[in-house]
Design an enzyme around this catalytic site. Structure first.
Site, mmCIF file in Angstrom:
data_model
loop_
_atom_site.group_PDB
_atom_site.id
_atom_site.type_symbol
_atom_site.label_atom_id
_atom_site.label_comp_id
_atom_site.label_asym_id
_atom_site.label_seq_id
_atom_site.Cartn_x
_atom_site.Cartn_y
_atom_site.Cartn_z
ATOM 1 N N THR A 211 -2.090 -1.668 -1.004
ATOM 2 C CA THR A 211 -2.401 -0.873 0.185
ATOM 3 C C THR A 211 -1.134 -0.170 0.669
ATOM 4 O OG1 THR A 211 -3.466 -0.940 2.370
ATOM 5 C CG2 THR A 211 -2.118 -2.833 1.811
ATOM 6 N N ASN A 212 -1.149 0.412 1.866
ATOM 7 C CA ASN A 212 0.053 1.084 2.383
ATOM 8 C C ASN A 212 0.181 0.867 3.880
ATOM 9 O OD1 ASN A 212 -1.365 3.227 3.819
ATOM 10 N ND2 ASN A 212 -1.911 3.980 1.788
ATOM 11 N N ARG A 213 1.217 1.454 4.454
ATOM 12 C CA ARG A 213 1.559 1.142 5.842
ATOM 13 C C ARG A 213 0.830 1.997 6.880
ATOM 14 N NH1 ARG A 213 6.322 -1.887 5.659
ATOM 15 N NH2 ARG A 213 7.604 -1.512 3.809
ATOM 16 N N SER A 214 -0.104 2.829 6.468
ATOM 17 C CA SER A 214 -0.751 3.717 7.437
ATOM 18 C C SER A 214 -1.475 2.909 8.523
ATOM 19 C CB SER A 214 -1.751 4.618 6.725
ATOM 20 O OG SER A 214 -2.493 5.337 7.676
ATOM 21 N N ALA A 278 -3.989 8.308 4.479
ATOM 22 C CA ALA A 278 -2.953 8.150 3.456
ATOM 23 C C ALA A 278 -3.580 7.325 2.344
ATOM 24 C CB ALA A 278 -1.748 7.437 4.056
#
Ligand code: CTP
Length: 404
Positions: A211-214, A278
C-alpha cells in the site's frame, strides 16, 4: 470559506424529545457561519427553552406567541422570504401532516407556507407513526414538491421500542443542508463528478498487502467542496480513516483493478473526473493463495505493472461525449514540473495538479498542500501553501470554468 457564511437559515423546532439535538444543530450551523433564526412550534416549548437556541445562535428564537405579537401577520412572511433555507429538525408527524396539506395554524407552519427557499425536514417520531400510510403519503407529497428529507434513522426510540424514527444526527443534517444549498446556488449544480481518493491495496497473500502513505485528505476535500458547489459526487476510494462527506455516493475499492472498473463505470454519465487517488503502479504477479510462511524462507515477490486508470480513461474518452474534464495529480519528490508536464500530455489531461511531496507541509498525510496547476497550452498557476479544502476549491473552480 464555509458554504454557510452569511446564509440565513430558519430552524424549525417541533414537539419531540429530539428537540435537544436541534440545539446542537443550531450551534453547529452558527459555528459554520450561518445566521440562524429559530421558530418554535407550540409543542416544542414543552421540551426545550427558546433561550437555549438564542444562546447558541446569538439570534432570536421565535415562539408561537409572536405570531400574535406586534409584527403579527408580517413576521412569518418576512422570515419565509428572507431565508436561504428552512430546516425543520426535529419534525413531528403532526407538523409533517400540516405541511403536506398546506395548513398554517402556528408561526412555524405559517412560515413554512410562506417560504420560497429550499426546505429540509428531519422527521422524528415513533417507528410505527413514520411507517403509517398517512405519514408515508405526506412524505411522498412533500418530496414531490421538492422538499428534501434526511432520515429518520433506525435505532432506539423514546417509546422504548426500536425502529426507524430517530432524528438523524446533527452532523448528517448539516451535511445534507450543505448539499441542498449547493444545489441551489453552486457553480457545479446539475453536474456529475467522479472523484477518486486515498491509496490502494495490492495483495501479496491473504494477510499482507502493498500500500502507500496516501491519507485521502485531498480527495475527500475535493468531494466535500464539489458537493458544496452543487455537484452529484461519486467518491471512489480505498477506505481511509476519514468519514466520507454526507451526500457523496461512495464506492469502496481496494486494488487498482477495482479502481479501474469503478471509474470506467462511473464516468459513463459523468461531466468530470478528478483522479486524486494515489494508486499503485505495480502489483504482485502471482498472489499467494495461502499465507506465506516464515519457515519456507524469505520470499521472492515478483511485481508486474498495474493498469493505469487515467491512461485507460484517455483511451475510452472518444466514446464519452459528456466527459468534458479529466484532472490528474502528480505527486513528485523531484523534477516536479517536468514530470507533471509529461503526465499531463501522456494521460491526455485537461489539467494536472502537481505537488512536491518532499516538502513537509505539502502532499501526503498533512492538512495542507502547495500545488501548481499545469495546462496543455503551457499555462501554469502556482498556488501558495493552503489547506486542502482551499486547494480543492481552486481546482474545482477551474473544473467549473471548463464545464461552463
Ligand atoms: N494514476 C492512475 N493509475 C495508476 C497510477 C496513477 O490513474 N495506476 C493517476 C493518479 O491518480 C494521478 C496520476 O495518474 O492522477 C499521476 O500519478 P503518479 O503516481 O504521480 O504518476 P504515475 O503515472 O503513476 O507515474 P510515476 O509513479 O512513475 O511518477
Amino acid at each position: 470559506m464555509s458554504i454557510f457564511a452569511g446564509k440565513r437559515i430558519i430552524l424549525g423546532i417541533t414537539g419531540s424529545i429530539a428537540a435537544y439535538k436541534g440545539a446542537d444543530l443550531a450551534s453547529k450551523l452558527a459555528q459554520a457561519g450561518a445566521q440562524v433564526e429559530t421558530v418554535f412550534s407550540p409543542g416544542a416549548e414543552k421540551f426545550i427553552a427558546p433561550l437555549t437556541f438564542q444562546s447558541v445562535t446569538g439570534r432570536k428564537a421565535f415562539t408561537d406567541a409572536e405570531l400574535w405579537g406586534g409584527e403579527a401577520h408580517v413576521l412569518h412572511v418576512g422570515l419565509g422570504h428572507a431565508a436561504d433555507m428552512l430546516i425543520i429538525a426535529p419534525c413531528t408527524a403532526n407538523t409533517l401532516a400540516k405541511m403536506a396539506h398546506g395548513q398554517a395554524d402556528n408561526l412555524l407552519t405559517v412560515t413554512a407556507l410562506a417560504a420560497e427557499c429550499p426546505i429540509l425536514i428531519a422527521p422524528a417520531m415513533d417507528g410505527g407513526m413514520f411507517a403509517h400510510p398517512a405519514t408515508q403519503e405526506n412524505v411522498r407529497i412533500l418530496t414531490g414538491r421538492g422538499v428534501t428529507f434526511v432520515g429518520p434513522a433506525p435505532g432506539h426510540l423514546a417509546s422504548g421500542l426500536v425502529g426507524v424514527g430517530r432524528m438523524s444526527e446533527p452532523l448528517e443534517i448539516l451535511g445534507v443542508a450543505r448539499a441542498v444549498l449547493g444545489r441551489k446556488l453552486g457553480r457545479l449544480r446539475g453536474r456529475r463528478l467522479v472523484i477518486t481518493a486515498g491509496g490502494s491495496q495490492e495483495p501479496i497473500d491473504p494477510v499482507r498487502v502493498i500500500t502507500n502513505r496516501s491519507s485521502g485528505r485531498q480527495g475527500y476535500a475535493l468531494a466535500q467542496v464539489a458537493l458544496d458547489m452543487g455537484a452529484h459526487v461519486t467518491l471512489i476510494s480505498h477506505p481511509t480513516a476519514l468519514t466520507p462527506p454526507v451526500g457523496a455516493e461512495v464506492v469502496r475499492v481496494d486494488t487498482v483493478q477495482q479502481m479501474l472498473e469503478a471509474v470506467s463505470g462511473a464516468i459513463k454519465d459523468a461531466d468530470g473526473l478528478v483522479m486524486a487517488a494515489a494508486v499503485a503502479d505495480f502489483r504482485v504477479k502471482t498472489v499467494a493463495g495461502d499465507k506465506i510462511k516464515k519457515r519456507d524462507g524469505i520470499p521472492q515477490i515478483e511485481l508486474e505493472a498495474a493498469p493505469d486508470v487515467l491512461a485507460a480513461v484517455a483511451n475510452q474518452r472518444s466514446g464519452l461525449p459528456r466527459l468534458k474534464v479529466v484532472v490528474g495529480f502528480a505527486a513528485e519528490s523531484r523534477d516536479l514540473l517536468e514530470n507533471a508536464k509529461s503526465k499531463l500530455i501522456s494521460k491526455k489531461l485537461d489539467f494536472i495538479a502537481a505537488n512536491d511531496i518532499s516538502a513537509g507541509d505539502a502532499g501526503f498525510a498533512v492538512e495542507t498542500n502547495r500545488i501548481t496547476l499545469l495546462y496543455p497550452d503551457g499555462r501554469s498557476e502556482s498556488l501558495p501553501l493552503m489547506d486542502k479544502g482551499a486547494a480543492a476549491q481552486h481546482i474545482l473552480n477551474r473544473v467549473a470554468e471548463i464545464l461552463e
